[in-house]
Design a protein around this motif. Sequence first.
Motif, PDB file in Angstrom:
ATOM      1  N   UNK A   1     -35.788  67.620  16.936  1.00 56.82           N
ATOM      2  CA  UNK A   1     -34.907  67.099  18.000  1.00 56.82           C
ATOM      3  C   UNK A   1     -33.494  66.884  17.464  1.00 56.82           C
ATOM      4  N   UNK A   2     -33.388  66.362  16.252  1.00 58.30           N
ATOM      5  CA  UNK A   2     -32.064  66.075  15.694  1.00 58.30           C
ATOM      6  C   UNK A   2     -31.294  67.342  15.345  1.00 58.30           C
ATOM      7  N   UNK A   3     -32.005  68.433  15.072  1.00 55.90           N
ATOM      8  CA  UNK A   3     -31.337  69.691  14.710  1.00 55.90           C
ATOM      9  C   UNK A   3     -30.495  70.216  15.871  1.00 55.90           C
ATOM     10  N   UNK A   4     -30.837  69.808  17.077  1.00 57.05           N
ATOM     11  CA  UNK A   4     -30.155  70.316  18.273  1.00 57.05           C
ATOM     12  C   UNK A   4     -28.904  69.508  18.616  1.00 57.05           C
ATOM     13  N   UNK A   5     -28.700  68.393  17.958  1.00 54.67           N
ATOM     14  CA  UNK A   5     -27.689  67.471  18.465  1.00 54.67           C
ATOM     15  C   UNK A   5     -26.517  67.294  17.493  1.00 54.67           C
ATOM     16  N   UNK A   6     -25.443  66.676  17.952  1.00 53.32           N
ATOM     17  CA  UNK A   6     -24.297  66.450  17.053  1.00 53.32           C
ATOM     18  C   UNK A   6     -24.723  65.665  15.813  1.00 53.32           C
ATOM     19  N   UNK A   7     -23.983  65.839  14.712  1.00 52.79           N
ATOM     20  CA  UNK A   7     -24.378  65.162  13.467  1.00 52.79           C
ATOM     21  C   UNK A   7     -24.322  63.636  13.592  1.00 52.79           C
ATOM     22  N   UNK A   8     -25.122  62.990  12.746  1.00 54.83           N
ATOM     23  CA  UNK A   8     -25.089  61.522  12.649  1.00 54.83           C
ATOM     24  C   UNK A   8     -23.898  61.150  11.759  1.00 54.83           C
ATOM     25  N   UNK A   9     -23.047  60.291  12.252  1.00 54.80           N
ATOM     26  CA  UNK A   9     -21.864  59.873  11.493  1.00 54.80           C
ATOM     27  C   UNK A   9     -21.886  58.350  11.322  1.00 54.80           C
ATOM     28  N   UNK A  10     -21.088  57.821  10.359  1.00 58.03           N
ATOM     29  CA  UNK A  10     -21.130  56.371  10.124  1.00 58.03           C
ATOM     30  C   UNK A  10     -20.863  55.569  11.400  1.00 58.03           C
ATOM     31  N   UNK A  11     -21.662  54.516  11.589  1.00 54.67           N
ATOM     32  CA  UNK A  11     -21.580  53.724  12.816  1.00 54.67           C
ATOM     33  C   UNK A  11     -20.191  53.119  13.024  1.00 54.67           C
ATOM     34  N   UNK A  12     -19.506  52.777  11.929  1.00 55.70           N
ATOM     35  CA  UNK A  12     -18.184  52.165  12.088  1.00 55.70           C
ATOM     36  C   UNK A  12     -17.213  53.129  12.769  1.00 55.70           C
ATOM     37  N   UNK A  13     -17.470  54.441  12.649  1.00 52.29           N
ATOM     38  CA  UNK A  13     -16.594  55.417  13.310  1.00 52.29           C
ATOM     39  C   UNK A  13     -16.924  55.576  14.790  1.00 52.29           C
ATOM     40  N   UNK A  14     -18.036  54.994  15.205  1.00 53.35           N
ATOM     41  CA  UNK A  14     -18.488  55.154  16.594  1.00 53.35           C
ATOM     42  C   UNK A  14     -18.325  53.851  17.389  1.00 53.35           C
ATOM     43  N   UNK A  15     -18.758  52.745  16.787  1.00 53.06           N
ATOM     44  CA  UNK A  15     -18.852  51.501  17.548  1.00 53.06           C
ATOM     45  C   UNK A  15     -17.587  50.644  17.491  1.00 53.06           C
ATOM     46  N   UNK A  16     -16.613  51.006  16.655  1.00 50.00           N
ATOM     47  CA  UNK A  16     -15.327  50.309  16.744  1.00 50.00           C
ATOM     48  C   UNK A  16     -14.609  50.912  17.952  1.00 50.00           C
ATOM     49  N   UNK A  17     -14.278  50.070  18.891  1.00 48.33           N
ATOM     50  CA  UNK A  17     -13.663  50.576  20.119  1.00 48.33           C
ATOM     51  C   UNK A  17     -12.161  50.789  19.881  1.00 48.33           C
ATOM     52  N   UNK A  18     -11.851  51.826  19.105  1.00 46.95           N
ATOM     53  CA  UNK A  18     -10.448  52.054  18.755  1.00 46.95           C
ATOM     54  C   UNK A  18      -9.739  52.944  19.773  1.00 46.95           C
ATOM     55  N   UNK A  19     -10.494  53.756  20.489  1.00 48.43           N
ATOM     56  CA  UNK A  19      -9.877  54.641  21.476  1.00 48.43           C
ATOM     57  C   UNK A  19     -10.895  54.867  22.575  1.00 48.43           C
TER      58      UNK A  19
END
Length: 244
Positions: free
Chosen positions: A107-125
């Motif tokens: 399932x994970x092979x089909x999806x965008x890569x996993x990246x550090x959570x701080x780059x996702x959950x900080x509401x910077x933009x």
Amino acid sequence: MPLPNHATTVTGGCSCGAIRYRIAIPELEDRPFHPMAPPAAGSRLPDTMTCHCNDCRRSTGSFLAVGVVEVPAPMLSVSTIAQDSESTIVSGRFLDVMASHYDAAEADAERPPYIPAADVFRATAESRSWLRFYHTTKAGEDWSRSFCGRCGSHVCFHFKLVPEYCHSGKVPDNWQDVFHLYLGGIDREFLDKGWFAPSTEAMFKYGTPFSRCVSATADCLKHVTKLKEFDEQVTKEELAGLRS
Ligand SMILES: [Zn+2]
Ligand SMILES: [Zn+2]
């Protein structure tokens, strides 16, 4: 049963699979002590707690205290599906994840890569993925709540540690972000292991009469440490009153 002492990976996400995360938990001695707890408490991250605060209640719609697992930044990575070009990806829907033939690697092979959570959950933009941020009291780099804009699942409360929050008066050397993942979003196979019984109940003074009464009396919760906010304990007298 608490988390096992050996290294393990726990996964979860939203109902539709647009947001999936991995918690890579190292072996016990490599897990950091909880920076907000006194060292004598021996509390290491990830740790599980309930929160009675008004913000958790409102944002999740839960009448009872909300259960979260507290995860430090180095352990958490996230894969989010973009709202536009990749939105045809079908991966990580909750019924698929619960199926006996579910293969996480496939399932994970089909999806965008996993990246550090701080780059996702900080509401910077403004997010270009299906991840959305609540705009209630605060939403920014230091503090945010997030949910899936496609299925509506609540995902995470995030905050950046500052020295005042830390028992030692100093933030950890290598990381600063803490993520409270809603326990209902953890994949069922891990919830069934019984690893996520809360060790603490926080923000008890803000609970509703009903949520405080349940916490004070229910067999699975009555012995769990209860904190008025994040440090001072609820008095025995108050708990006795709720039990009478
Ligand atoms: Zn979703
Ligand atoms: Zn809360």
